[in-house]
Design an enzyme around this catalytic site. Structure first.
Site, PDB file in Angstrom:
ATOM      1  N   GLU A 297      13.846  12.042 -37.084  1.00  0.00           N
ATOM      2  CA  GLU A 297      14.062  12.020 -35.348  1.00  0.00           C
ATOM      3  C   GLU A 297      13.782  13.480 -35.216  1.00  0.00           C
ATOM      4  O   GLU A 297      13.020  13.834 -34.232  1.00  0.00           O
ATOM      5  CB  GLU A 297      14.993  11.548 -34.833  1.00  0.00           C
ATOM      6  CG  GLU A 297      15.414  10.011 -34.869  1.00  0.00           C
ATOM      7  CD  GLU A 297      14.091   9.217 -34.715  1.00  0.00           C
ATOM      8  OE1 GLU A 297      13.453   9.347 -34.001  1.00  0.00           O
ATOM      9  OE2 GLU A 297      14.184   7.892 -35.116  1.00  0.00           O
TER      10      GLU A 297
ATOM     11  N   HIS B 108       9.395  -2.966 -33.468  1.00  0.00           N
ATOM     12  CA  HIS B 108       7.862  -2.682 -33.187  1.00  0.00           C
ATOM     13  C   HIS B 108       6.877  -3.630 -32.501  1.00  0.00           C
ATOM     14  O   HIS B 108       6.226  -3.349 -32.057  1.00  0.00           O
ATOM     15  CB  HIS B 108       7.574  -1.822 -34.311  1.00  0.00           C
ATOM     16  CG  HIS B 108       8.372  -0.715 -34.872  1.00  0.00           C
ATOM     17  ND1 HIS B 108       9.156  -0.658 -35.368  1.00  0.00           N
ATOM     18  CD2 HIS B 108       7.880   0.642 -34.455  1.00  0.00           C
ATOM     19  CE1 HIS B 108       9.758   0.489 -35.372  1.00  0.00           C
ATOM     20  NE2 HIS B 108       9.147   1.369 -35.052  1.00  0.00           N
TER      21      HIS B 108
HETATM   22 ZN   LIG Z   1       9.753   7.791 -35.894  1.00  0.00          ZN
END
Ligand SMILES: [Zn+2]
EC number: 3.4.-.-
Length: 984
Positions: free
Chosen positions: A727, A858
């Site tokens: 991240e 996702h």
């Molecule tokens: Zn990512």
């Protein structure tokens, strides 16, 4: 670079030039002020809008037509007299003279009124620009003292012409003054006034002349660069380009200030010349009085003077254009051996030919339809001005989009941290207005001619009409559908062995920890039962609406737009080829894992020759097999995953401390600490106040200075520790490109965005760094070679299964979007893909009532996934490039997996340089900045290089243990979902 002596001489020279130009302009500015044209009345500028300028142009054209009409009447009268000579008597002749006088008077009136109006309007708008350009020309390095001497000639000629005009006006007036009535004397005074205006006009002509000389000087300088080195040639080309644009700008502002004015003036001269010619002709034909001869001589003198003025006013401006055309020819004839130089020269030639200077009055000699719009006081057809306007427009657009993106990020953050129906409603409204804004901007974009814009501008413009275009209703439905899908996902509760698990992160942890196959099966099935069936219809609606949106934008379906986004030609072919390179490694890893699991399995769940069931691989989606490591390598527990988690738990009491440790790697590369906003506004751990946030780790850019945040329900363990690195890759990317215009604030491609953090993970996974963190004891007895293999195996278990996983996921979704897989085949097609690429099967029978794809975030959030596949390959490439920068790795005779870049500022600099590009350059340029290769492509060889020791070890180990290796034979057995179900 000039020496000190040169530059001081240059500074003196610059001082002198300043005087030259001021001197050239002085007579004109003084005279214009005398006739009531205040050139620096800035207050007036506000009053004169574009519309007013158009009005003035219209007025000038109207006067021109009145002139033409008079001209026509006169001609008609004269022709009539010529055809009917009997009827012509003294009275008709005197009528002709009256006509002549009135036409001349009207002509003067037009000139005085029209020119004043135009000058007042136009010079107020553009005069300050012209003066600015003159100051910049004074400071340019290209024009030297020799050139400035030449530029002085027009000024002298202008002065001489002014004096002549003044003397002739005064003389004429003097003769006319004697014995004339008072009114006539007043009129004559008016003529003197006009004479002064005309003198000012000469200076317009002088400016054009100077522009011509400047172009000419540039043209003469353009010669072959042979004998000089490439760098010098290239900078020479750059200097020519800069000079050309500066000269072009000068011409442009002459045109803006005086274009309509020149047009009026030349027209007026034309009328006067024709009128006087006919007048002279009629005197010679009809008048036999002796006194008329003097009149004829006077007329001849006037005609010659008018003719000279007319030619000067039309021919000189046309020379500027001709000279620019000459420059394009010269550039075309330049011969370069170097290809880059050749391209640079060709580009310059194209730019020059696209931006040939245009001056209105030149139209008389150089008739060109393109010149007609230049009659408008603020013409937009000059390339430079055009690009300048585009620049201004784009910066407004960027600001608007930035604002909208900031709002969107704030509201989306609100929904993700604490989902309330008001927040969803507000977000939905915001999304609708954002879509409306995009649509509006896309429409506005169409008025720009792409070919005339700079490359950067073209790139920005092309982004404006990118993406889906929905109407209000569709947007509302889409936002609501996605919100419901995400709610199902984040609020799902699964009961396993009497315990409740909420959301992805809790159940994911159970899957990683438990080794009890029946518990794993319960969790695996429970999660899919909770998320799948309620999502199926919503998912297919989401796909449908998205498709409508992209079809409105001219694409066949959403998959096309997703593939386009990556900027890779033949993407499907490319990913297939990449996978083919990696597949031998995956097959060996797969065979080893299956062989080991089957060997230690007492329940018969894992069969040594059959595809692996999906629930036994330590991960809810079978995409990360790392939790299996202790079972695969029971003798290597010292360097196992549990050990690292224990170390972390022992050392750090809060998750924030873990964030600080993850940040430390970036700091060691020379990156700045993350901003204060990050530390105060992020959500690091699951909140204890009962709110249900989306716990899927994500990094968010708020498109506002230094506002980047992290969303996680983090826990102190090894997995989350490395997720933090990932991240942070996103966060540092955001911060590095946030100085770019909004439209360039994204990764070189989404695959790059995903790859950055993971390339750092590769760097942080080395034995050296794990030892640094205390994950490995420096005094343990483990053989270095074994340690290397265990370490590589750990990474391979994380990274390699993701490749077939991501490929199968996206191939399934592409087919769904393209309509090749219908909703009643969703699950069957899904498992066929899983089997083909991953070699895994569902542990219990599945049907079309189930919707197993929905078990992945996702899919629910409709986030493109092939980026993770490409990123997995790219991150090793990036890691190799950083290794090169820190002078380690294969090029320096060291294996890639032993490269330790911690603390290498060189590597950090190279990475930062690439990150700061954002999406302003194509991805291959970004890759070039990193790898320093000439034509870099996405390449799986560094990845294979990295895992080579492991690959060789797996080969020998599988051979030694006699494990079944080929997974393709197995796959061919299972053709459909019923077969799969029959096996368990
Ligand atoms: Zn990512």
């Amino acid at each position: 670079m000039p020496t000190v002596k040169e530059s001081s001489a240059w500074a003196e020279d610059r001082q002198r030039r300043k005087l030259d130009f001021e001197w050239s302009l002085k007579p004109m500015t003084t005279l214009m002020r005398c006739v009531g044209i205040p050139l620096d009345f800035r207050d007036y500028r506000q009053l004169i809008s574009d519309r007013c300028s158009w009005f003035v142009t219209g007025f000038a054209l109207l006067l021109f037509f009145i002139d033409a009409e008079c001209q026509f009447s006169l001609t008609a009268t004269i022709i009539y007299d010529a055809i009917y000579p009997q009827s012509s008597n003294n009275s008709s002749r005197s009528a002709t003279f009256k006509w002549n006088n009135s036409i001349n008077s009207i002509n003067y009136m037009v000139l005085i009124l029209g020119s004043h109006a135009i000058l007042l309007a136009v010079s107020q708008i553009d005069w300050p620009h012209l003066v600015q350009v003159l100051h910049r020309i004074e400071q340019t390095r290209f024009y030297n003292e020799r050139h400035f001497k030449k530029f002085r000639i027009p000024s002298f000629v202008g002065l001489a012409a002014s004096v002549t005009e003044l003397i002739s006006s005064v003389t004429v007036i003097w003769f006319a003054w004697v014995d004339s009535p008072f009114l006539y004397q007043l009129m004559v005074l008016g003529f003197l006034f006009l004479g002064l205006v005309l003198i000012a006009f000469y200076h317009v002509c002088i400016l054009c002349w100077i522009a011509y000389l400047m172009m000419n000087a540039l043209g003469q300088d353009i010669k072959a660069c042979s004998g000089k080195d490439i760098k010098q040639c290239s900078s020479q080309l750059k200097l020519w380009k800069a000079t050309y644009y500066l000269t072009g700008e000068f011409v442009h502002y002459i045109n803006c200030c005086f274009g309509p004015f020149l047009f009026l003036l030349t027209t007026s001269y034309f009328v006067r010349m024709t009128n006087n010619s006919f007048y002279m002709f009629s005197i010679l034909t009809y008048s036999h009085d002796k006194g008329h001869e003097a009149k004829v001589y006077t007329l001849i003198i006037f005609l010659i003077k008018d003719w000279i003025s007319f030619v000067a006013l039309t021919y000189i401006p046309s020379l500027v254009r001709k000279e620019a055309m000459n420059i394009t020819r010269k550039l075309q004839n330049l011969k370069f051996e170097d290809n880059a130089l050749k391209r640079q020269a060709e580009l310059l030639r194209m730019e020059v030919s696209l931006s040939l200077p245009q001056i209105t009055a030149a139209g008389f000699f150089d008739i060109d339809c393109k010149l007609i719009p230049t009659v408008s006081p603020t013409p937009r057809n000059h390339l430079l001005e055009y690009r300048h306007s585009a620049e201004q427009w784009l910066s407004t657009v960027n600001r608007a989009l930035e604002h909208a993106a900031n709002r969107q990020a704030i509201l989306s953050w609100q929904i993700h941290t604490n989902r309330t129906s008001e927040a969803v409603k507000e977000f939905s409204n915001e999304e609708q207005s954002r879509f409306a804004l995009n649509e509006h901007l896309c429409q506005l974009r169409k008025r720009w001619v792409m070919a005339l814009l700079s490359q950067t501008q073209q790139k920005m413009m092309s982004r404006l009409c990118h993406g889906i275009r929905l109407n209000e209703e569709q947007t509302r439905v889409l936002v609501e559908t996605s919100a419901r899908l995400q709610a199902i996902y984040s609020e799902a509760v699964v009961n396993v062995a009497g315990l409740n698990y909420t959301g992805e992160s809790e159940i994911k942890e159970l899957m990683a920890k438990s080794q009890n196959y029946s518990v794993l099966l319960e969790a695996w099935t429970g999660w899919r039962n909770a998320v799948g069936p309620p999502s199926k219809e919503l998912f297919s609606r989401m796909i449908e609406i998205n498709n409508l949106g992209v079809q409105a934008a001219g694409f066949s379906d959403t998959s096309e737009i997703w593939k386009n986004e990556l900027g890779i030609k033949n993407l499907e072919q490319v990913v297939d080829n990449l996978f083919a390179t990696i597949q031998p490694l995956y097959i060996q890893l797969y065979a080893f894992v299956r062989g080991r699991l089957a060997a230690i399995d007492k329940t018969g769940t894992v069969h040594p020759d059959r595809p692996l069931p999906a629930h036994v691989l330590g991960n809810m989606w079978a995409q990360n097999w790392e939790p299996l490591l202790p079972r695969l390598m029971p003798n290597a527990t010292l360097s196992g995953g549990e050990e690292a988690t224990q170390v972390l738990r022992r050392r750090y009491s809060s998750f924030t401390q873990l964030v600080v440790v993850a940040q430390d790697f970036f700091l060691s590369l020379g990156f700045p600490p993350l901003p204060l906003n990050f530390w105060t506004r992020s959500q690091f751990v699951r909140p204890t106040d009962g709110t249900k946030p989306v716990c899927h780790g994500s990094a968010t850019n708020f498109y506002s200075r230094d506002d980047v945040r992290l969303m996680m329900c983090g826990e102190i363990n090894e997995d989350d520790f490395y997720t933090l690195h990932h991240e942070m890759g996103h966060l540092y990317y955001f911060l590095a490109y946030n100085h770019q215009p909004f439209l360039f604030r994204s990764g070189a491609s989404s695959a790059f965005h995903e790859a950055i953090g993971d390339s750092i993970i590769y760097a942080a996974m080395t034995t050296q760094h794990r030892r640094r963190l205390g994950f490995l004891h420096s005094d343990n007895n483990v053989n270095q070679k074994d340690l290397e293999i265990v370490n590589l195996l750990r990474q391979a278990l994380v990274k390699i299964p993701l490749l077939p996983y991501s490929l199968s996921l996206e191939k399934w979704r592409w087919a769904v979007m393209a309509g090749q897989i219908k909703p009643d085949q969703y699950n069957r097609a899904w498992w066929n893909m899983k089997l083909k690429y991953q070699g895994i099967v569902p542990p219990i029978p599945r049907s079309e009532k189930d919707f197993d794809p929905a078990s992945k975030f996702h899919i629910i959030s409709n986030t493109p996934y092939i980026r993770y596949f490409l990123s997995s390959i790219l991150q090793v490439q990036i890691f190799q490039a950083l290794c090169d920068a820190s002078q380690q790795g294969p090029r320096f005779g060291k294996p890639l997996n032993q490269c330790d870049i911690y603390g290498s500022v060189e590597a950090g600099n190279r990475l930062r340089e690439m990150l700061s590009l954002g999406s302003s350059r194509p991805w291959n340029v970004a890759l070039k900045v990193l790898t320093h290769e000439q034509n870099p492509t996405i390449d799986a060889r560094p990845l294979m290089d990295y895992y080579r020791p492991l690959h060789e070890w797996l080969l020998s180990e599988n051979r030694r243990l006699n494990y079944t290796v080929d997974i393709h034979e197995d796959i061919s057995v299972f053709n459909n979902i019923e077969d799969l179900a029959a096996n368990f």
